[in-house]
Design an enzyme around this catalytic site. Structure first.
Site, PDB file in Angstrom:
ATOM      1  N   ASP A 250       0.827  -1.200   0.000  1.00  0.00           N
ATOM      2  CA  ASP A 250       0.000   0.000   0.000  1.00  0.00           C
ATOM      3  C   ASP A 250       0.867   1.258   0.000  1.00  0.00           C
ATOM      4  OD1 ASP A 250      -2.577   1.511   0.573  1.00  0.00           O
ATOM      5  OD2 ASP A 250      -1.330   2.096   2.277  1.00  0.00           O
TER       6      ASP A 250
ATOM      7  N   GLU B 269       1.088  -0.418  -5.238  1.00  0.00           N
ATOM      8  CA  GLU B 269       0.099   0.635  -5.420  1.00  0.00           C
ATOM      9  C   GLU B 269       0.857   1.945  -5.632  1.00  0.00           C
ATOM     10  OE1 GLU B 269      -3.684   2.755  -3.189  1.00  0.00           O
ATOM     11  OE2 GLU B 269      -1.751   2.509  -2.218  1.00  0.00           O
TER      12      GLU B 269
END
Length: 673
Positions: free
Chosen positions: A331, A385
């Site tokens: 993330d 990401e």
């Protein structure tokens, strides 16, 4: 011998336009190799260096237990537990060792499985209670805001039943959140997910589940992104063993399980988390403003500090080995890579990737993490990401890259939102659409998606809700045609199909979006009177044959079955037809021909366009009444017609295609005689 130059040349061979930044690339790769050398000299290798979780924290010992904590600024560290009446007792004072490590050996009767404990850490000028940094289970006292570490050492450790599935050649990812994966207005659990949701995922055709919010986080509404306890699976969903049973069951169904790994930042909580653990703000994080993420109200790791590298690398190894995971979605990679965290940046030039704004410590850490993960599990999947498009992010280490297997195609959902908001349907430009769906470095595989959890959060809207709005509450009956609903249903199918088919080497869907789940996501909070109404999934909608939701779910299943059967995403796509004045687009991928008519009113009977020679059999029709359409065409196999002129020979296909319809044909060659 210069080990770095061949890696630099390998990356430049992939993208020669990076030649001007050769020095930057060389320096970063040199730093990665130097850190690997240090780990080899000190520990014997990268895997051995990622063993902090085996040394620190609470572990069984011949005399009972041993607990170690790293707190270099601390003066004293005491164990607080029921045996000490939750007070600092000199008999349970940890002894300071070299390097700021505190250690204590405890008799067996002091702590038992299920007992709670905390630490009292003192430093010059202050003191505070803390949860051990390597705690493997953290629980909240019901009705309070109090969290404690819980001793987790069951008499019968979990026994794994199923082997991990083979790595999918084309990941079809079901992004899921355990807590909101139930219809009832309460927290979901690992057990409920195992029993009720995994079978849905398997039936739907997804081969990978991406689990959000696994690491412990006190604030539920953070979606799991404000992590406090990096080695503790969230206790609000159940026990570590119930999480293992869920992962094991997924493996038995042939589903890979990857974790949403949050190493981009940490919660600011001092009592529950790592912030100011030993009284300093810089133990795990940067000091001063650099240590705080203004956009997320969180702490920023100091990736250049060796102890932090070991902590985070150990965390990767722990989740892989302890919970048998199949990989990670990292993330917030953009936030990690740049001192400005990507806030307000467009990333329109290569110099954005090779400037002092790049946090090269983070680049080194991510390269190390990918090397570690793939050394431990060569078949593991890692996703980045990243919205910035840093070159080499998803290139393997041997080609000078950071080693991610895939990057998320984050521009695609933003493109769909802009298109729906800003353009009339008939003004959608097919060339622009195809470019945006396929615009990525071909050597760096991407996972495509039309929407994820980001587009469903309160303050935003899912694509179908953006298109249908409040009519989703009372106009979704299959028996009552409605212009707005019919448009939204037709485009929902087409958008998902073309995103899946044209864009990447894999595909991602957030749970419920496959059948057009209505409304948004809003976690229980003071502003909504702590309601779970929007923090759940209304699965019953997808099971009601009177509603469009069921038919949208069926289309999604058949779409994925087709892609899996023909291994479509393992092939490259080639444009066949683009007629923007008519909103028509067609492309080949492997043996499948995808034909889209995005025009709101103009149908073609027949549509004629050039194709490769062969015979074509209809395999998927978005206008099928089974999918809430009204185009029940079921032709026999169509053969491309041969035409010859003085200059060339070409082949042409004729087929009807209504407005807002997509057709998928299988091509066979040679044509029948």
């Amino acid at each position: 011998m210069d080990r770095v130059s061949p890696l630099v040349e390998a990356q430049l061979a992939v993208d020669p336009s990076l030649e001007a930044y050769r020095g930057f690339i060389y320096r970063r790769l040199e730093r990665v190799l130097k850190r690997l050398d240090r780990f080899t000299e000190q520990d014997g290798g990268l895997i051995q260096a990622a063993n902090a979780h085996q040394h620190f924290g609470l572990h069984p010992h011949p005399e009972g237990w041993i607990l170690r904590e790293w707190a270099p600024n601390a003066v004293d560290v005491f164990i607080l537990c029921a045996a000490t009446h939750w007070k600092a007792d000199p008999r349970l004072k940890m002894q300071r060792q070299e390097g700021g490590v505190f250690e204590i050996i405890l008799p067996r009767n002091i702590l038992r499985h299920g007992d709670l404990l905390k630490l009292m850490v003192t430093w010059q000028g202050g003191a505070g209670t803390r949860i051990p940094a390597f705690a493997r289970r953290v629980v909240q006292t019901e009705g309070t805001e109090n969290f404690d570490m819980q001793v987790w050492s069951p008499a019968k450790p979990y026994v794994w039943c199923f082997p991990r599935p083979e790595r999918p050649a084309q990941p079809l990812i079901y992004e899921a959140h355990i807590g909101m994966a139930q219809e009832h207005m309460r927290f979901g659990s690992y057990d409920a997910f195992r029993l009720n949701v995994l079978p849905r995922i398997a039936r739907s055709g997804y081969n990978t589940v991406q689990l959000m919010a696994l690491a412990e986080h006190p604030y539920y509404g953070s979606f799991g992104y404000h992590v406090t306890n990096f080695f503790a699976p969230s206790s609000r969903f159940g026990t570590p063993d119930s999480l293992k049973a869920m992962i094991d069951t997924a493996h038995g169904m042939g589903i890979s399980v990857i974790m949403d790994l949050v190493h981009s930042h940490a919660a600011r909580n001092k009592v529950e988390g790592l912030s100011h653990f030993d009284g300093t703000e810089y133990q795990y994080f940067h000091a001063g403003p650099r240590g705080y993420h203004s956009g997320w109200d969180t702490r920023c790791f100091d990736y250049g500090k060796e102890a932090v590298q070991r902590f985070l690398l150990s965390n990767c190894r722990y989740w892989l080995e302890e919970f048998n995971l199949d990989g990670f979605r990292f993330d917030g990679v953009t936030s990690m890579l740049y001192h400005h965290h990507g806030l307000g940046k467009d990333f329109g030039h290569y110099q954005d990737y090779y400037s002092p704004e790049v946090d090269e410590d983070a680049v080194v850490y991510l390269a190390l993490a990918n090397r570690l993960i793939h050394q431990l599990r060569p078949e593991a999947i890692t996703l980045a990401e990243d919205v910035s498009g840093l070159p080499g992010l998803a290139l393997p280490a041997e080609k000078g890259g950071l080693g991610f297997d895939y990057r998320l195609a984050m521009g695609i959902p933003d493109y769909w939102i802009r298109l729906i908001k800003e353009k009339r349907d008939e003004a959608w430009h097919m060339g622009d659409l195809y470019y945006n769906l396929t615009n990525h470095r071909p050597q760096e595989p991407v996972i495509a998606y039309a929407e994820s959890h980001d587009q469903a959060l309160v303050g935003d809207q899912t694509l179908i809700f953006r298109m249908i709005g409040h009519h989703m509450y009372d106009k979704m009956s299959v028996f009552r045609p409605h212009l707005i609903v019919d448009r939204g249903v037709a485009l929902h199918k087409m958008i998902r199909l073309i995103t899946l088919a044209a864009s990447g080497s894999g595909y991602l869907n957030f749970m419920g979006n496959e059948f057009g789940h209505p409304e948004w996501i809003d976690f229980p909070r003071e502003g909504n009177q702590w309601s779970h109404h929007y923090a759940r999934r209304q699965w019953s909608l997808s099971e009601d044959s009177n509603l469009h939701y069921q038919k949208l779910g069926q289309f999604d299943r058949d779409m994925l079955h087709l892609i899996r059967h023909f291994q479509t995403l393992t092939h490259r796509q080639s444009l066949i037809m683009e007629r923007s004045d008519q909103n028509l687009l067609a492309f080949m991928r492997g043996s499948l021909l995808f034909v889209f008519n995005f025009h709101p009113t103009r149908s073609h009977n027949p549509l004629q366009f050039e194709v490769p020679p062969g015979t074509y059999t209809l395999r998927l029709n978005s206008g099928n009444p089974a999918y809430s359409g009204n185009f029940a065409w079921k032709p026999a196999t169509i053969e491309a017609q041969r035409f010859e002129t003085e200059d060339w020979i070409y082949f042409q296909l004729e087929c009807p295609i209504p407005a807002r319809t997509a057709l998928v044909f299988e091509r066979a060659w040679p044509p029948s005689v």
